[in-house]
Design a protein around this motif. Structure first.
Motif, PDB file in Angstrom:
ATOM      1  N   GLN A   2       0.859  -1.187   0.000  1.00 27.06           N
ATOM      2  CA  GLN A   2       0.000   0.000   0.000  1.00 27.06           C
ATOM      3  C   GLN A   2       0.901   1.245   0.000  1.00 27.06           C
ATOM      4  O   GLN A   2       1.943   1.251   0.649  1.00 27.06           O
ATOM      5  CB  GLN A   2      -0.905   0.042   1.231  1.00 27.06           C
ATOM      6  N   GLN A   4       0.877   5.529   0.372  1.00 22.51           N
ATOM      7  CA  GLN A   4       0.151   6.707   0.833  1.00 22.51           C
ATOM      8  C   GLN A   4       0.979   7.940   0.498  1.00 22.51           C
ATOM      9  O   GLN A   4       2.019   8.170   1.096  1.00 22.51           O
ATOM     10  CB  GLN A   4      -0.087   6.638   2.340  1.00 22.51           C
ATOM     11  N   GLY A  25       2.924  -2.834   4.063  1.00 20.63           N
ATOM     12  CA  GLY A  25       2.586  -4.160   3.556  1.00 20.63           C
ATOM     13  C   GLY A  25       3.845  -4.935   3.201  1.00 20.63           C
ATOM     14  O   GLY A  25       4.840  -4.872   3.904  1.00 20.63           O
ATOM     15  N   TYR A 107       1.728  -1.146  -8.053  1.00 24.08           N
ATOM     16  CA  TYR A 107       0.922  -0.525  -7.010  1.00 24.08           C
ATOM     17  C   TYR A 107       1.025   1.001  -7.123  1.00 24.08           C
ATOM     18  O   TYR A 107       2.097   1.550  -7.336  1.00 24.08           O
ATOM     19  CB  TYR A 107       1.394  -0.974  -5.628  1.00 24.08           C
ATOM     20  N   GLY A 109      -0.313   4.856  -5.436  1.00 26.42           N
ATOM     21  CA  GLY A 109      -0.911   5.618  -4.355  1.00 26.42           C
ATOM     22  C   GLY A 109      -2.055   6.465  -4.883  1.00 26.42           C
ATOM     23  O   GLY A 109      -2.327   6.500  -6.083  1.00 26.42           O
TER      24      GLY A 109
END
Length: 118
Positions: A2, A4, A25, A107, A109
């Protein structure tokens, strides 16, 4: 994994801003973390990237060299993008992304808005 992103905001032209990307993670799987940006009506463009395992390995878009610096705090699993001498054309949503290999970024954000006023 994850991601942010944070730290965006409003700054005057010529000013500086640092955006952050905190990873959580399965961070041990990360190969590299990059920053991209997307301005209204424009395509997303690459800004900079850093190797997750060797922080001395960095990549920059040609137009960002000399003004932007990417770095990583290993203890905090956080990647920073220091932006100096900002210009109105730097206004965009800045996204961080993590890749598990050199092939792509898996991945993403949520993005953080950077607005540079003239």
């Amino acid at each position: 994994v994850q991601l942010q992103a944070s730290g965006g905001g409003l700054v005057q032209a010529g000013g500086s801003l640092r955006v952050s990307c905190a990873a959580s993670g399965r961070t041990f799987c990360i190969y590299r973390v990059g920053w991209y940006r997307q301005a209204p009506g424009k395509e997303r463009e690459f800004v900079a990237a850093v190797s997750w395992r060797d922080i001395s390995v960095t990549y920059y878009a040609d137009s960002m060299k000399g003004r932007f610096t990417i770095s990583r705090d290993s203890a905090k699993n956080t990647v920073y993008l220091q932006m100096n001498n900002l210009k109105p054309e730097d206004t965009a949503v800045y996204y961080c992304a993590a890749g598990l290999s050199s092939a792509d970024y898996t991945y993403w954000g949520q993005g953080t808005q950077v607005t540079v006023s003239s």
